[in-house]
Design an enzyme around this catalytic site. Structure first.
Site, PDB file in Angstrom:
ATOM      1  NE  ARG A  86      -0.554   0.138   5.016  1.00 31.96           N
ATOM      2  CZ  ARG A  86      -0.377   1.257   5.719  1.00 31.96           C
ATOM      3  NH1 ARG A  86      -0.788   2.416   5.228  1.00 31.96           N
ATOM      4  NH2 ARG A  86       0.213   1.231   6.903  1.00 31.96           N
ATOM      5  CE  LYS A 104       2.776   4.470   4.857  1.00 33.61           C
ATOM      6  NZ  LYS A 104       3.618   5.599   5.343  1.00 33.61           N
ATOM      7  CG  HIS A 116       6.814 -16.475   7.235  1.00 31.35           C
ATOM      8  ND1 HIS A 116       7.863 -17.065   6.575  1.00 31.35           N
ATOM      9  CD2 HIS A 116       6.802 -17.002   8.470  1.00 31.35           C
ATOM     10  CE1 HIS A 116       8.469 -17.920   7.384  1.00 31.35           C
ATOM     11  NE2 HIS A 116       7.851 -17.898   8.538  1.00 31.35           N
ATOM     12  CG  ASN A 130      17.162 -13.493   3.804  1.00 35.50           C
ATOM     13  OD1 ASN A 130      16.741 -13.638   4.940  1.00 35.50           O
ATOM     14  ND2 ASN A 130      16.896 -14.352   2.828  1.00 35.50           N
ATOM     15  CB  ALA A 133       9.900 -15.311  10.038  1.00 38.80           C
ATOM     16  CG  ASN A 139       6.332   3.681   9.360  1.00 36.09           C
ATOM     17  OD1 ASN A 139       5.973   3.274  10.463  1.00 36.09           O
ATOM     18  ND2 ASN A 139       5.503   3.898   8.367  1.00 36.09           N
ATOM     19  CB  ALA A 177      13.875 -14.454  13.060  1.00 41.27           C
TER      20      ALA A 177
END
Length: 203
Positions: A86, A104, A116, A130, A133, A139, A177
């Site tokens: 978005r 975003k 994920h 990279n 997860a 932000n 992660a």
């Protein structure tokens, strides 16, 4: 002003996004919607463009992904189920976005993999990075009274005068992660952020 040259962090950035060398990274993300609308106008016939969403014919989009214009998804990208793109997103060639991610207002360059359940907000991300997860590129400062973001570059603090900016992440960075990049993080190419690490370059 202490100017950040994005090509020093991301190879071939200016060949994809021309005429932006006068802008700081946070100025690019701030204006990314307009930048992408212009980029879409110059795409070739290998892209299917529908209502401000440009998807290369070789890209794979799994079921349940939500994509809001303007977005450019380039050659051989993979977008996992239930991903949310978005407010202006550019994905370079062979970018992999795992299921359940939210991207975003960000640029993500070639062959970067975002696993994920990640959030990437208002960022510029280099080639071949990279994200494991659960890692987050935050932000905004929810917890501060003064939410204006500053960055640390060449041992000097630069005030962005913006309340929304994530990270500039150079080529070949590895983010472990559940790591968190605080707003205003600048990572040089080949940086490694360990699992569960908090990067907070300005205290």
């Amino acid at each position: 002003m202490n100017m950040i040259i994005i090509d020093d962090f991301i190879k071939h950035f200016s060949s994809v996004f021309a005429n932006l060398d006068h802008l700081q990274p946070w100025e690019i993300t701030k204006n990314l919607t307009g930048i992408l609308i212009k980029q879409i106008e110059n795409l070739d016939c290998n892209f299917v463009v529908t209502n401000g969403i440009a998807i290369h014919k070789t890209a794979i989009i799994e079921q349940g992904a939500i994509i809001k214009a303007p977005v450019i998804i380039c050659e051989n990208c993979f977008i996992g189920a239930n991903t949310y793109l978005r407010n202006g997103v550019y994905l370079g060639n062979a970018v992999l976005i795992g299921p359940g991610c939210e991207i975003k207002t960000s640029i993500v360059f070639n062959e970067t993999k975002i696993a994920h359940f990640n959030f990437i907000g208002d960022c510029i991300v280099g080639n071949n990075c990279n994200f494991e997860a659960g890692s987050i590129a935050a932000n905004c400062f929810n917890e501060k009274t003064d939410k204006t973001i500053s960055v640390l570059f060449n041992s000097k603090v630069i005030k962005t005068n913006f309340e929304k900016f994530g990270s500039l992440i150079g080529d070949n960075c590895k983010i472990g992660a559940n790591a968190v990049l605080s707003p205003g993080t600048i990572l040089k190419p080949y940086s490694i952020v360990k699992r569960l690490e908090l990067v907070e370059q300005i205290k």
